[in-house]
Design a protein around this motif. Structure first.
Motif, PDB file in Angstrom:
ATOM      1  N   ARG A  96       0.816  -1.212   0.000  1.00 14.28           N
ATOM      2  CA  ARG A  96       0.000   0.000   0.000  1.00 14.28           C
ATOM      3  C   ARG A  96       0.846   1.257   0.000  1.00 14.28           C
ATOM      4  NH1 ARG A  96      -3.940  -1.606   4.889  1.00 14.28           N
ATOM      5  NH2 ARG A  96      -1.895  -2.275   5.688  1.00 14.28           N
ATOM      6  N   ARG A  97       2.103   1.167   0.512  1.00 14.21           N
ATOM      7  CA  ARG A  97       2.993   2.330   0.473  1.00 14.21           C
ATOM      8  C   ARG A  97       3.282   2.740  -0.982  1.00 14.21           C
ATOM      9  NH1 ARG A  97       6.207   2.830   5.426  1.00 14.21           N
ATOM     10  NH2 ARG A  97       7.972   3.611   4.203  1.00 14.21           N
ATOM     11  N   ALA A  98       3.571   1.760  -1.844  1.00 11.18           N
ATOM     12  CA  ALA A  98       3.851   2.070  -3.248  1.00 11.18           C
ATOM     13  C   ALA A  98       2.608   2.585  -3.966  1.00 11.18           C
ATOM     14  CB  ALA A  98       4.389   0.835  -3.961  1.00 11.18           C
ATOM     15  N   MET A  99       1.433   1.996  -3.663  1.00  7.91           N
ATOM     16  CA  MET A  99       0.207   2.430  -4.332  1.00  7.91           C
ATOM     17  C   MET A  99      -0.126   3.883  -4.019  1.00  7.91           C
ATOM     18  SD  MET A  99      -2.219  -0.919  -3.830  1.00  7.91           S
ATOM     19  CE  MET A  99      -1.734  -2.527  -4.459  1.00  7.91           C
ATOM     20  N   VAL A 100      -0.076   4.237  -2.727  1.00 10.33           N
ATOM     21  CA  VAL A 100      -0.401   5.609  -2.329  1.00 10.33           C
ATOM     22  C   VAL A 100       0.657   6.571  -2.840  1.00 10.33           C
ATOM     23  CG1 VAL A 100      -0.821   7.119  -0.371  1.00 10.33           C
ATOM     24  CG2 VAL A 100      -1.673   4.778  -0.325  1.00 10.33           C
ATOM     25  N   ALA A 101       1.924   6.137  -2.833  1.00 11.10           N
ATOM     26  CA  ALA A 101       2.995   7.003  -3.321  1.00 11.10           C
ATOM     27  C   ALA A 101       2.806   7.320  -4.803  1.00 11.10           C
ATOM     28  CB  ALA A 101       4.353   6.338  -3.076  1.00 11.10           C
ATOM     29  N   LYS A 102       2.359   6.356  -5.597  1.00  8.32           N
ATOM     30  CA  LYS A 102       2.104   6.615  -7.010  1.00  8.32           C
ATOM     31  C   LYS A 102       0.996   7.646  -7.199  1.00  8.32           C
ATOM     32  CE  LYS A 102       3.530   2.136  -8.912  1.00  8.32           C
ATOM     33  NZ  LYS A 102       3.061   0.917  -9.632  1.00  8.32           N
ATOM     34  N   GLN A 103      -0.045   7.510  -6.395  1.00  8.00           N
ATOM     35  CA  GLN A 103      -1.152   8.458  -6.509  1.00  8.00           C
ATOM     36  C   GLN A 103      -0.693   9.876  -6.184  1.00  8.00           C
ATOM     37  OE1 GLN A 103      -4.282   7.899  -7.449  1.00  8.00           O
ATOM     38  NE2 GLN A 103      -4.219   5.686  -7.672  1.00  8.00           N
ATOM     39  N   ILE A 104       0.034  10.027  -5.091  1.00  5.08           N
ATOM     40  CA  ILE A 104       0.496  11.359  -4.695  1.00  5.08           C
ATOM     41  C   ILE A 104       1.530  11.878  -5.685  1.00  5.08           C
ATOM     42  CG2 ILE A 104       1.702  12.631  -2.871  1.00  5.08           C
ATOM     43  CD1 ILE A 104       0.404  10.800  -0.848  1.00  5.08           C
ATOM     44  N   SER A 105       2.377  11.013  -6.226  1.00  8.79           N
ATOM     45  CA  SER A 105       3.344  11.438  -7.221  1.00  8.79           C
ATOM     46  C   SER A 105       2.655  11.982  -8.462  1.00  8.79           C
ATOM     47  CB  SER A 105       4.248  10.262  -7.595  1.00  8.79           C
ATOM     48  OG  SER A 105       5.126  10.613  -8.639  1.00  8.79           O
ATOM     49  N   GLY A 106       1.549  11.335  -8.865  1.00  5.14           N
ATOM     50  CA  GLY A 106       0.803  11.842 -10.014  1.00  5.14           C
ATOM     51  C   GLY A 106       0.231  13.218  -9.758  1.00  5.14           C
ATOM     52  N   ILE A 107      -0.252  13.466  -8.537  1.00  7.33           N
ATOM     53  CA  ILE A 107      -0.791  14.791  -8.199  1.00  7.33           C
ATOM     54  C   ILE A 107       0.316  15.842  -8.254  1.00  7.33           C
ATOM     55  CG2 ILE A 107      -1.887  16.131  -6.379  1.00  7.33           C
ATOM     56  CD1 ILE A 107      -3.256  13.558  -5.463  1.00  7.33           C
ATOM     57  N   ILE A 108       1.490  15.506  -7.735  1.00  9.84           N
ATOM     58  CA  ILE A 108       2.603  16.459  -7.713  1.00  9.84           C
ATOM     59  C   ILE A 108       3.088  16.755  -9.120  1.00  9.84           C
ATOM     60  CG2 ILE A 108       4.990  16.770  -6.912  1.00  9.84           C
ATOM     61  CD1 ILE A 108       4.272  15.170  -4.445  1.00  9.84           C
ATOM     62  N   LYS A 109       3.100  15.778 -10.011  1.00 11.99           N
ATOM     63  CA  LYS A 109       3.529  16.013 -11.388  1.00 11.99           C
ATOM     64  C   LYS A 109       2.621  16.997 -12.099  1.00 11.99           C
ATOM     65  CE  LYS A 109       6.029  11.740 -12.383  1.00 11.99           C
ATOM     66  NZ  LYS A 109       6.082  10.509 -13.209  1.00 11.99           N
ATOM     67  N   GLN A 110       1.343  17.001 -11.767  1.00 13.83           N
ATOM     68  CA  GLN A 110       0.447  17.970 -12.388  1.00 13.83           C
ATOM     69  C   GLN A 110       0.798  19.397 -11.998  1.00 13.83           C
ATOM     70  OE1 GLN A 110      -3.525  16.793 -11.329  1.00 13.83           O
ATOM     71  NE2 GLN A 110      -3.614  15.197 -12.918  1.00 13.83           N
ATOM     72  N   GLN A 111       1.528  19.572 -10.901  1.00  9.71           N
ATOM     73  CA  GLN A 111       1.989  20.896 -10.469  1.00  9.71           C
ATOM     74  C   GLN A 111       3.409  21.183 -10.953  1.00  9.71           C
ATOM     75  OE1 GLN A 111       1.475  20.950  -6.232  1.00  9.71           O
ATOM     76  NE2 GLN A 111      -0.742  20.533  -6.355  1.00  9.71           N
ATOM     77  N   ASN A 112       3.911  20.362 -11.894  1.00 10.38           N
ATOM     78  CA  ASN A 112       5.228  20.539 -12.510  1.00 10.38           C
ATOM     79  C   ASN A 112       6.377  20.410 -11.515  1.00 10.38           C
ATOM     80  OD1 ASN A 112       4.003  21.013 -15.029  1.00 10.38           O
ATOM     81  ND2 ASN A 112       3.786  23.197 -14.597  1.00 10.38           N
ATOM     82  N   ARG A 113       6.195  19.654 -10.454  1.00 12.75           N
ATOM     83  CA  ARG A 113       7.285  19.399  -9.501  1.00 12.75           C
ATOM     84  C   ARG A 113       7.764  17.960  -9.722  1.00 12.75           C
ATOM     85  NH1 ARG A 113       3.703  22.134  -5.896  1.00 12.75           N
ATOM     86  NH2 ARG A 113       3.232  20.216  -4.756  1.00 12.75           N
TER      87      ARG A 113
END
Length: 363
Positions: A305-322
């Motif tokens: 679940r750590r990897a799954m949630v990390a992917k979701q949050i990483s996708g959100i951060i990429k939308q902010q160009n970080r």
């Protein structure tokens, strides 16, 4: 009175005269009855002819009026597997039917030597005018439409005959039908994929721009998820602050630093704190905040679940160009899998497209 009726009347008169003669001889009628009988046999037929002529009228009946109209001679031929264009290029209908026609007698026209060819051409022209505006996937529907449109006689362009068609059959080549089936399947799969992609994009936008926009929004969202249990929400304030900071790649606000300190003191072992030296302070990053959140909610090392949630949050951060922060989260919590040369497979590189992340979405 027609000739047939006159013949019948004369025959019946003679037959009656013979019968009366036989009866008179057998009954031995007196002599004066025979002249009376002869007069009656002459007067009665004449009266019948007179009455019939009065009912008919004075207009004579010509021979042409007694002729019946000549029957219309119709012939037919079969056309099969004729390619007719459809609305799509290179997708032709295959037309088969029985063509029927009859000739039109018109003075001044040259005799027609091949009426079957002219009738077939007339029917095919009528059918082509319909099929060229129809999609190839509607072959069965177009077949019924042609059956109605070609069911009545219509003159051809030269005026020599009138033609129609029946027993119409309209199909496609087997290869074209298979292509249409594959195209339909691809369109359906694409529609489902686009729906799922838009759904995930909408959910990430909802989490990034609404739920995790700041700590206050996250608290309200957390409170609604926990059925308005205020005491539980207050206890989870430190976790909410860490998650919000990780999603926005920012530090925890100063007003909430004490909550994080209290949580760290509550989770630490006093005996171990006395024996271990005080670590040098360093600036906490998004990786640190997310790691603290995982530890707090019980997502320990090795938990998928750590990897799954990390992917979701990483996708959100990429939308902010970080992108650097997003990559650091993936390297920390979802590192790429390595393979030995004996496996014969290439390393599995994670995609940068947030739409291709797997696992359940963060709700």
């Amino acid at each position: 009175m027609t000739t047939a009726r006159k013949t019948t009347t004369v025959f019946l008169t003679i037959l009656c005269a013979l019968l009366l003669t036989i009866v008179g001889l057998t009954q031995r009628w007196p002599a004066w009855t025979w002249p009376t009988l002869a007069v009656l046999l002459l007067v009665v037929p004449a009266a019948v002819f007179r009455v019939a002529s009065l009912r008919r009228g004075s207009m004579p009946v010509s021979f042409e009026e007694q002729l019946t109209a000549s029957p219309v001679e119709r012939t037919d031929c079969h056309v099969g597997q004729v390619a007719l264009p459809s609305l799509w290029a290179d997708y032709d209908f295959l037309f088969s039917a029985t063509v029927r026609w009859y000739l039109i007698e018109s003075p001044g026209k040259a005799p027609l030597l091949n009426p079957a060819g002219l009738a077939s051409e007339a029917v095919l022209n009528r059918a082509r005018a319909i099929t060229k505006n129809r999609e190839p996937g509607q072959a069965s529907l177009v077949q019924h439409e042609l059956s109605g449109a070609l069911s009545h006689m219509c003159p051809d362009s030269t005026g020599h005959l009138q033609a129609m068609a029946e027993n119409i059959n309209l199909t496609l080549l087997e290869q074209d039908q298979e292509r249409l089936s594959r195209l339909a399947k691809v369109r359906k799969d694409k529609a489902v994929w686009e729906h799922q992609r838009k759904y995930e994009q909408s959910k990430r936008q909802y989490l990034g721009e609404d739920v995790l926009k700041d700590t206050g929004s996250a608290v309200v969202w957390w409170l609604a998820k926990n059925d308005e249990h205020v005491e539980r929400t207050v206890a989870d304030l430190a976790l909410i602050a860490q998650l919000t900071s990780a999603a926005n790649d920012s530090d925890i606000p100063e007003r909430l630093q004490n909550l994080l300190s209290q949580q760290s003191e509550g989770l630490a072992d006093p005996e171990l704190l006395e024996e271990s030296p005080t670590p040098a302070p360093h600036e906490r990053t998004a990786v640190d905040h997310l790691a603290g959140f995982f530890d707090a909610v019980g997502f320990l090392e090795g938990d998928v679940r750590r990897a799954m949630v990390a992917k979701q949050i990483s996708g959100i951060i990429k939308q902010q160009n970080r992108y650097e922060t997003a990559e650091s989260l993936l390297r920390r919590f979802d590192p790429p899998t390595t393979f030995t040369p004996d496996d014969g497979e290439q390393p599995n590189h994670e995609t940068d497209d947030p739409d291709e992340t797997s696992g359940p979405p963060l709700t």
